[in-house]
Design a protein around this motif. Structure first.
Motif, PDB file in Angstrom:
ATOM      1  N   TRP A 119      -8.299  -0.267  -1.631  1.00  0.00           N
ATOM      2  CA  TRP A 119      -7.037  -1.009  -1.744  1.00  0.00           C
ATOM      3  C   TRP A 119      -7.294  -2.447  -2.175  1.00  0.00           C
ATOM      4  O   TRP A 119      -6.564  -2.995  -2.994  1.00  0.00           O
ATOM      5  N   ARG A 172       0.845  -1.196   0.000  1.00  0.00           N
ATOM      6  CA  ARG A 172       0.000   0.000   0.000  1.00  0.00           C
ATOM      7  C   ARG A 172       0.880   1.246   0.000  1.00  0.00           C
ATOM      8  O   ARG A 172       1.650   1.469   0.923  1.00  0.00           O
ATOM      9  N   ARG A 190     -11.015   3.342   2.474  1.00  0.00           N
ATOM     10  CA  ARG A 190      -9.671   3.221   1.911  1.00  0.00           C
ATOM     11  C   ARG A 190      -9.269   1.753   1.764  1.00  0.00           C
ATOM     12  O   ARG A 190      -8.614   1.367   0.791  1.00  0.00           O
ATOM     13  N   GLY A 249      -3.132   1.795  -3.962  1.00  0.00           N
ATOM     14  CA  GLY A 249      -3.622   2.754  -2.984  1.00  0.00           C
ATOM     15  C   GLY A 249      -2.629   3.841  -2.660  1.00  0.00           C
ATOM     16  O   GLY A 249      -1.522   3.901  -3.193  1.00  0.00           O
TER      17      GLY A 249
END
Length: 379
Positions: free
Chosen positions: A85, A32, A81, A50
């Motif tokens: 992702w 990430r 979020r 992400g």
């Protein structure tokens, strides 16, 4: 491997990847917000999905309405979020598989990666390894409590963990809890967050010149206790690590010096020069009572004795291996007593830590991980 971190500073993920490469595997990691310019170890490739977390620096104090809004919206923000992702990670993994064939194993680090890992493993018809770095259902609550969300996560973890070929975790305490919670799960293997044996053994300052806390700066880490004790702890008190910005804006460090996260070699040098480490967390959450913090194994790898909170597995490990002294959680006066006691017997403590390093080294834990992968291949 799938992990909801930036990979570059995730020592557990990188150590496991290196160990598997040394055993003849190749490893592809989807992380990430991986930093631009990060060069992974040989045999390891890395993709990034992400955005990284927002920059964490000391800023202005939030107003009361801003604090309430942050507290209320944090679970929703994190959930959105994470969902984004997951979608990007699946797309990147499928693109990677289309170019070179699917993986032989999908290794999902923590619950945050488990749902997408389970979907990919089922799609490709390969084993799933669930590597949980903590006791997920017992972790601290950040922001507004979301009991329904936590119950859904617990049910999902139970169901997906049962589909794994193996479960890996960081210590015997978490392993015992997982085995008790999930008797239908597969083998639970302990791979500690130990550090490799060091060829360059720098001499540790003795008696200690100070005490260093190196880890995340946030609630439930006993940092307020360190601050309260700092005026009476002998020598300098350094608190270094990535910070929760809102928590840091309200933190009064007392005499302690607060510094941001730094490269591992910088922290190594500071620990050796100080001669003592602070390994602290609260007794508030089940995960803390079961956890074996990275900070402990980091200090041991350098030959640096510790002052640790007398909580669960952490306190037991310090006593079992003679790694330093312990203090009662929440008790600043007892923390001062433990620091002074360590300083008084420091040379003997350094010798005990050095003697314990063979049993608390990454070489042993790497063998456990590689052996697990060998059994997956045989199956």
């Amino acid at each position: 491997m799938l992990v909801w971190t930036g990979v570059a500073t995730d020592t557990r993920v990188l150590r496991e990847a290196r160990a598997l490469v040394a055993a003849g595997h190749t490893v592809h990691v989807v992380g990430r917000g991986v930093p631009d310019g990060f060069v992974p170890p040989g045999g390891v490739t890395v993709a990034s999905a992400g955005r990284p977390p927002a920059a964490q620096t000391r800023g202005r104090d939030l107003t009361a309405p801003e604090r309430v809004a942050r507290w209320a919206l944090l679970p929703v923000h994190v959930g959105r979020r994470l969902a984004a992702w997951h979608a990007q990670t699946e797309a990147l993994a499928r693109r990677w598989a289309a170019a070179g064939g699917p993986a032989d194993v999908v290794h999902a680090h923590d619950f945050t990666a488990l749902p997408v890992g389970a979907r990919l493993a089922e799609e490709w018809g390969v084993p799933l390894v669930y590597d949980t770095h903590e006791y997920w259902v017992g972790r601290p609550v950040e922001g507004r409590p979301a009991p329904l969300r936590r119950r859904r996560e617990a049910r999902l973890e139970a169901a997906l963990g049962a589909r794994a070929a193996a479960v890996v975790t960081v210590g015997e305490g978490v392993a015992r809890a997982l085995r008790a919670d999930h008797p239908g799960w597969p083998e639970v293997v302990v791979v500690h967050n130990t550090f490799p044996t060091r060829a360059d053994d720098a001499p540790v300052a003795s008696p200690p010149r100070g005490f260093v806390y190196a880890g995340r700066l946030a609630a439930d880490r006993e940092l307020e206790v360190i601050a309260a004790a700092s005026a009476d702890i002998p020598g300098e008190v350094l608190v270094r690590g990535p910070a929760d910005a809102e928590w840091l804006s309200r933190f009064d460090p007392g005499r302690a010096r607060v510094e941001p996260a730094a490269p591992l070699e910088v922290v190594d040098a500071e620990l050796v020069a100080a001669g003592a480490a602070l390994v602290t967390h609260s007794d508030r959450w089940p995960n803390h009572r079961l956890a074996m913090p990275n900070k402990l194994f980091h200090a041991v790898s350098l030959g640096v004795p510790v002052v640790a909170t007398d909580v669960g597995e952490l306190g037991a490990a310090v006593r079992r291996h003679g790694l330093g002294t312990t203090y009662r959680p929440g008790d600043a006066a007892d923390l001062v007593r433990a620091c002074r006691e360590l300083a008084a017997g420091h040379a003997e403590a350094v010798a005990r830590v050095r003697a314990a390093r063979a049993a608390l080294s990454w070489e042993h834990d790497a063998d456990v991980l590689v052996g697990l992968y060998g059994r997956l291949g045989a199956g």
